[in-house]
Enzyme design. Structure first.
Site, PDB file in Angstrom:
ATOM      1  N   ARG A  49      -3.267  -8.534 -21.054  1.00 10.60           N
ATOM      2  CA  ARG A  49      -4.143  -8.161 -22.157  1.00 10.60           C
ATOM      3  C   ARG A  49      -3.458  -7.213 -23.145  1.00 10.60           C
ATOM      4  NH1 ARG A  49      -7.248  -3.737 -21.978  1.00 10.60           N
ATOM      5  NH2 ARG A  49      -9.130  -4.866 -22.633  1.00 10.60           N
ATOM      6  N   ASP A  51      -8.816   1.742 -25.199  1.00  8.84           N
ATOM      7  CA  ASP A  51      -9.279   1.641 -23.825  1.00  8.84           C
ATOM      8  C   ASP A  51      -9.145   2.979 -23.110  1.00  8.84           C
ATOM      9  OD1 ASP A  51      -9.961  -0.985 -23.939  1.00  8.84           O
ATOM     10  OD2 ASP A  51      -8.123  -1.736 -23.031  1.00  8.84           O
ATOM     11  N   PRO A  71       0.801  -1.222   0.000  1.00 14.55           N
ATOM     12  CA  PRO A  71       0.000   0.000   0.000  1.00 14.55           C
ATOM     13  C   PRO A  71       0.836   1.274   0.000  1.00 14.55           C
ATOM     14  CG  PRO A  71      -0.123  -1.089   2.138  1.00 14.55           C
ATOM     15  CD  PRO A  71       0.562  -2.035   1.205  1.00 14.55           C
TER      16      PRO A  71
END
Length: 244
Positions: free
Chosen positions: A154, A169, A89
């Site tokens: 992808r 995209d 994080p």
């Protein structure tokens, strides 16, 4: 590309890695996906991978030995130096630009943490990148590794049907994706914009670009701060401001 995921819960990845785009990418030979349980590399007689932090404090830390040994094991037959990515994080926020950068690599290693964190020597002497999905804390790094793997794979050549499938995209061109429609033209009185059925590809591309710019301006104006706007785009944004 080869992607190794170091995790205490490899079973979590079975559904994600064996369905949809990731499954087809493996079948086409575009990527090799492996999960490695780094508990298997623990030299502790009880197979522990965590321990108490020096100086005291709540929770347990992942010890360096199992993770260092697991990374060294998956790198034994690797000719190129891998990117070793810590799910953390505190790390750099993962973006489409980072996915495109990682998609150029031959070997990625994701390290998924649990408990209260890692021994600092893992961060300082082993990993090359620290990445985070956002400003929140997950139970472990597995979900983040799944998301990042999907976003990277992808982008590999021949994984999607057409190159345009990811080039248009959201975020790939620095703008959000334009609105899209399919048949029928008239659905309950809600019409497809006439330009899309006109057959005029030049006008369609112009409309799509303007819609992407408008959607970015209204929903994610922060993205425009890092985009070098053309003169035409500047005129359009002034038009958007007047309309609003």
């Amino acid at each position: 590309m080869k992607i190794d995921v170091l995790t205490l819960f490899p079973e979590m990845f079975s559904g994600v890695f064996n369905d949809s785009i990731l499954k087809r990418a493996q079948e086409r030979g575009a990527v090799e996906l492996n999960t490695v349980n780094f508990r298997d590399f623990s030299t502790n007689k009880h197979k522990k991978v965590d321990d108490y932090p020096y100086g005291g404090g709540a929770g347990m830390l992942l010890a360096p030995q199992p993770i260092f040994d697991a990374v060294e094991s998956v790198c034994q037959n690797t000719k190129t130096k891998p990117r070793i990515i810590l799910m953390c994080p505190q790390g750099e926020r993962f973006t489409q630009a980072k996915a495109e950068e990682l998609a150029k690599e031959e070997h990625l290693i994701f390290i998924c943490g649990h408990y209260e964190g890692f021994d600092e020597r893992i961060r300082e002497h082993l990993v090359t990148d620290e990445l985070s999905l956002g400003d929140y804390v997950l139970t472990g790094g597995e979900l983040a590794a799944m998301v990042m793997t999907d976003a990277v794979v992808r982008l590999l050549p021949d994984v999607l049907g057409k190159q345009e499938s990811h080039e248009n995209d959201s975020f790939s061109m620095g703008l959000l994706e334009f609105p899209q429609y399919t048949r029928p033209v008239d659905f309950r009185g809600m019409m497809v914009p006439p330009v899309l059925t006109s057959g005029n590809h030049k006008e369609i591309e112009k409309w799509r670009h303007e819609q992407s710019l408008y959607r970015t301006y209204t929903r994610r104006p922060d993205l425009l701060d890092s985009r070098e706007l053309t003169d035409h785009e500047k005129i359009l944004i002034e038009k958007f401001k007047q309309q609003s």
